[in-house]
Scaffold this motif. Sequence first.
Motif, short mmCIF file in Angstrom:
data_model
loop_
_atom_site.label_atom_id
_atom_site.label_comp_id
_atom_site.label_asym_id
_atom_site.label_seq_id
_atom_site.Cartn_x
_atom_site.Cartn_y
_atom_site.Cartn_z
N UNK A 1 0.83 -1.21 0.00
CA UNK A 1 0.00 0.00 0.00
C UNK A 1 0.86 1.26 0.00
N UNK A 2 2.06 1.15 0.56
CA UNK A 2 2.94 2.31 0.66
C UNK A 2 3.80 2.49 -0.58
N UNK A 3 3.97 1.45 -1.40
CA UNK A 3 4.72 1.65 -2.63
C UNK A 3 3.80 1.90 -3.82
N UNK B 1 10.31 3.70 1.16
CA UNK B 1 8.98 3.14 1.39
C UNK B 1 8.86 2.65 2.84
N UNK B 2 9.90 2.00 3.34
CA UNK B 2 9.89 1.53 4.72
C UNK B 2 9.84 2.71 5.68
N UNK B 3 10.58 3.78 5.40
CA UNK B 3 10.52 4.98 6.24
C UNK B 3 9.10 5.54 6.28
N UNK C 1 4.15 6.40 9.27
CA UNK C 1 2.69 6.27 9.35
C UNK C 1 2.28 5.46 10.57
N UNK C 2 3.00 4.39 10.84
CA UNK C 2 2.70 3.56 12.00
C UNK C 2 2.85 4.35 13.29
N UNK C 3 3.95 5.09 13.43
CA UNK C 3 4.19 5.88 14.63
C UNK C 3 3.15 7.00 14.75
N UNK C 4 2.82 7.66 13.66
CA UNK C 4 1.80 8.72 13.69
C UNK C 4 0.46 8.16 14.14
#
Length: 100
Positions: A46-48, A72-74, A79-82
């Motif tokens: 979804x992020x790429x 993409x991993x960053x 997004x996970x942390x937010x």
Amino acid sequence: MLKPYNKKPLSYAKQVHHLQSKGLSIHNVAWAEGILAKYGYYRLSAYWYPYRIRSGNNVLDRFKPGTSFEKIVQLYEFDTELRLQIFGAIEIIETFYERN
């Protein structure tokens, strides 16, 4: 009736190779394999998606030049942390109003 799903899962090494064959830049293959094992191919996909090449209304199965797996991993980790921060703040607000 559902059709049987006959595709065999790819190893993490083959997943990395598959992404590289689509034009994704991966600088550290061993690290990328570990990330795929940790987060999963489809969760990261979804992020790429925004980095895939478009032709008119079609999204091609290739990445824009210069797209890196690390970027993409960053984005995924940001997004996970937010999301965790937002849900933590919502919980504080909810419990504040429940006490008052």
